[in-house]
Design a protein around this motif. Structure first.
Motif, PDB file in Angstrom:
ATOM      1  N   SER A   1       0.823  -1.212   0.000  1.00 37.00           N
ATOM      2  CA  SER A   1       0.000   0.000   0.000  1.00 37.00           C
ATOM      3  C   SER A   1       0.861   1.266   0.000  1.00 37.00           C
ATOM      4  CB  SER A   1      -0.960   0.001   1.196  1.00 37.00           C
ATOM      5  OG  SER A   1      -0.239  -0.039   2.414  1.00 37.00           O
ATOM      6  N   LYS A   2       1.929   1.269   0.792  1.00 35.53           N
ATOM      7  CA  LYS A   2       2.816   2.442   0.829  1.00 35.53           C
ATOM      8  C   LYS A   2       3.515   2.632  -0.523  1.00 35.53           C
ATOM      9  CE  LYS A   2       6.762   4.542   3.179  1.00 35.53           C
ATOM     10  NZ  LYS A   2       7.428   4.861   1.892  1.00 35.53           N
ATOM     11  N   ASP A   3       3.900   1.522  -1.155  1.00 32.37           N
ATOM     12  CA  ASP A   3       4.538   1.610  -2.465  1.00 32.37           C
ATOM     13  C   ASP A   3       3.598   2.253  -3.480  1.00 32.37           C
ATOM     14  OD1 ASP A   3       6.791   0.184  -1.496  1.00 32.37           O
ATOM     15  OD2 ASP A   3       5.753  -1.711  -1.822  1.00 32.37           O
ATOM     16  N   LEU A   4       2.336   1.865  -3.436  1.00 34.86           N
ATOM     17  CA  LEU A   4       1.349   2.421  -4.358  1.00 34.86           C
ATOM     18  C   LEU A   4       1.136   3.917  -4.109  1.00 34.86           C
ATOM     19  CD1 LEU A   4      -1.194  -0.525  -4.356  1.00 34.86           C
ATOM     20  CD2 LEU A   4      -0.035   0.390  -6.378  1.00 34.86           C
TER      21      LEU A   4
ATOM     22  N   VAL B   1      -4.843  -8.960 -12.578  1.00 33.39           N
ATOM     23  CA  VAL B   1      -4.804  -7.524 -12.302  1.00 33.39           C
ATOM     24  C   VAL B   1      -3.933  -6.822 -13.335  1.00 33.39           C
ATOM     25  CG1 VAL B   1      -5.169  -7.830  -9.836  1.00 33.39           C
ATOM     26  CG2 VAL B   1      -2.839  -7.744 -10.719  1.00 33.39           C
ATOM     27  N   THR B   2      -4.285  -5.583 -13.611  1.00 32.27           N
ATOM     28  CA  THR B   2      -3.478  -4.720 -14.472  1.00 32.27           C
ATOM     29  C   THR B   2      -2.975  -3.570 -13.615  1.00 32.27           C
ATOM     30  OG1 THR B   2      -4.901  -5.255 -16.360  1.00 32.27           O
ATOM     31  CG2 THR B   2      -3.447  -3.354 -16.584  1.00 32.27           C
ATOM     32  N   ILE B   3      -1.691  -3.615 -13.283  1.00 31.66           N
ATOM     33  CA  ILE B   3      -1.117  -2.614 -12.385  1.00 31.66           C
ATOM     34  C   ILE B   3      -1.257  -1.212 -12.965  1.00 31.66           C
ATOM     35  CG2 ILE B   3       1.015  -1.823 -11.278  1.00 31.66           C
ATOM     36  CD1 ILE B   3       1.873  -4.752 -11.078  1.00 31.66           C
ATOM     37  N   LYS B   4      -1.045  -1.093 -14.262  1.00 29.25           N
ATOM     38  CA  LYS B   4      -1.148   0.216 -14.925  1.00 29.25           C
ATOM     39  C   LYS B   4      -2.544   0.808 -14.719  1.00 29.25           C
ATOM     40  CE  LYS B   4      -0.889   2.441 -19.479  1.00 29.25           C
ATOM     41  NZ  LYS B   4      -2.212   3.074 -19.350  1.00 29.25           N
ATOM     42  N   LYS B   5      -3.584   0.011 -14.941  1.00 30.96           N
ATOM     43  CA  LYS B   5      -4.949   0.512 -14.791  1.00 30.96           C
ATOM     44  C   LYS B   5      -5.226   0.898 -13.342  1.00 30.96           C
ATOM     45  CE  LYS B   5      -9.844  -0.559 -15.468  1.00 30.96           C
ATOM     46  NZ  LYS B   5     -10.117   0.808 -15.959  1.00 30.96           N
ATOM     47  N   PHE B   6      -4.728   0.103 -12.412  1.00 32.43           N
ATOM     48  CA  PHE B   6      -4.979   0.379 -11.000  1.00 32.43           C
ATOM     49  C   PHE B   6      -4.358   1.714 -10.587  1.00 32.43           C
ATOM     50  CE2 PHE B   6      -4.366   0.186  -6.453  1.00 32.43           C
ATOM     51  CZ  PHE B   6      -5.518  -0.436  -5.994  1.00 32.43           C
ATOM     52  N   ILE B   7      -3.089   1.922 -10.928  1.00 37.09           N
ATOM     53  CA  ILE B   7      -2.407   3.161 -10.540  1.00 37.09           C
ATOM     54  C   ILE B   7      -2.987   4.363 -11.270  1.00 37.09           C
ATOM     55  CG2 ILE B   7      -0.198   4.392 -10.531  1.00 37.09           C
ATOM     56  CD1 ILE B   7       1.182   1.710 -10.074  1.00 37.09           C
TER      57      ILE B   7
END
Length: 240
Positions: free
Chosen positions: A131-134, A225-231
């Motif tokens: 969570s902190k990384d995000l 999951v798609t990390i790009k879409k999430f961020i």
């Protein structure tokens, strides 16, 4: 006011208190004790009310019904934040810096961090290692006025960690847990506000449906999951 006498570090307050407006209470207390942290609980889920709560100085806004684990996790996070702020203030005082004045960028980042934390709380990942990384990546991209289209995840992780691979794994694991939580919410209540909002805002809806089928044991394939879409989704919510 009892709060003034006790001067606690953290206050758990309801939005509606008999004879008292919870938002006014927070606003007045923060004007006298800016370091005091408030966690608000309420059945109200209206976005404008939640936004108003944060503007009045609420650290976390938790929607009812709540459970002991959720409250314990939030209190722990707020406590850690308090300790970090106190340490930074002590360091700043050593260098004779004014800790009471924040520039526009600092205020902007602070508000956006609150937005991200609230989203993470609602999808059940606020206590996860990634969570902190995000938060770090999302705030960095917002400050640069950029999105995931300008970087690879590895490039971003190299800015924040000595071991980018480990950071990537934490992020992917955290987002995967978020998808599982969203899928479970959708199974219980397809019209739930959290499911409706974030199943498309942070995830690919088709993948969320795959995860729901996996949980129901209708399929052996999990949602991806798609990390790009999430961020990019987090960035979009910060812009709002």
């Amino acid at each position: 006011m009892e709060i003034q006498c006790l001067n606690p570090d953290i206050v758990l307050v309801d939005l509606f208190i008999p004879g008292i407006d919870g938002l006014s209470l927070v606003k007045n207390a923060k004007s006298m004790h800016p370091e005091m942290q408030f966690i608000m609980v309420s059945q109200v889920s209206a976005k404008n009310m939640i936004e108003k709560a944060y503007k009045n100085g609420v650290e976390f806004y938790i929607q009812k019904p709540i459970n002991a684990v959720e409250i314990e996790t939030v209190i722990k996070k707020v406590s850690e934040s308090l300790e970090t702020n106190r340490t930074l203030n002590q360091i700043q005082k050593l260098f004779n810096k004014d800790t009471n004045i924040l520039d526009g960028n600092s205020l902007k980042s602070g508000n956006e961090i609150q937005t991200i934390k609230n989203i993470m709380l609602r999808i059940g990942i606020i206590g996860e290692a990634g969570s902190k990384d995000l938060i770090d990546i999302t705030v960095f991209l917002r400050e640069k006025n950029e999105n995931m289209g300008n970087y690879t995840l590895n490039q971003l992780c190299k800015r924040f960690a000595d071991s980018p691979k480990s950071m990537e794994q934490r992020i992917r694991r955290t987002i995967s847990i978020g998808m599982t939580n969203i899928a479970n919410i959708g199974i219980e209540d397809y019209m739930n506000d959290v499911f409706v909002e974030y199943s498309t805002g942070l995830f690919n809806f088709e993948q969320v449906k795959k995860e729901m089928d996996y949980i129901r044991k209708k399929s052996s394939d999990r949602g991806k999951v798609t990390i790009k879409k999430f961020i990019d989704g987090l960035i979009s919510y910060c812009e709002k």
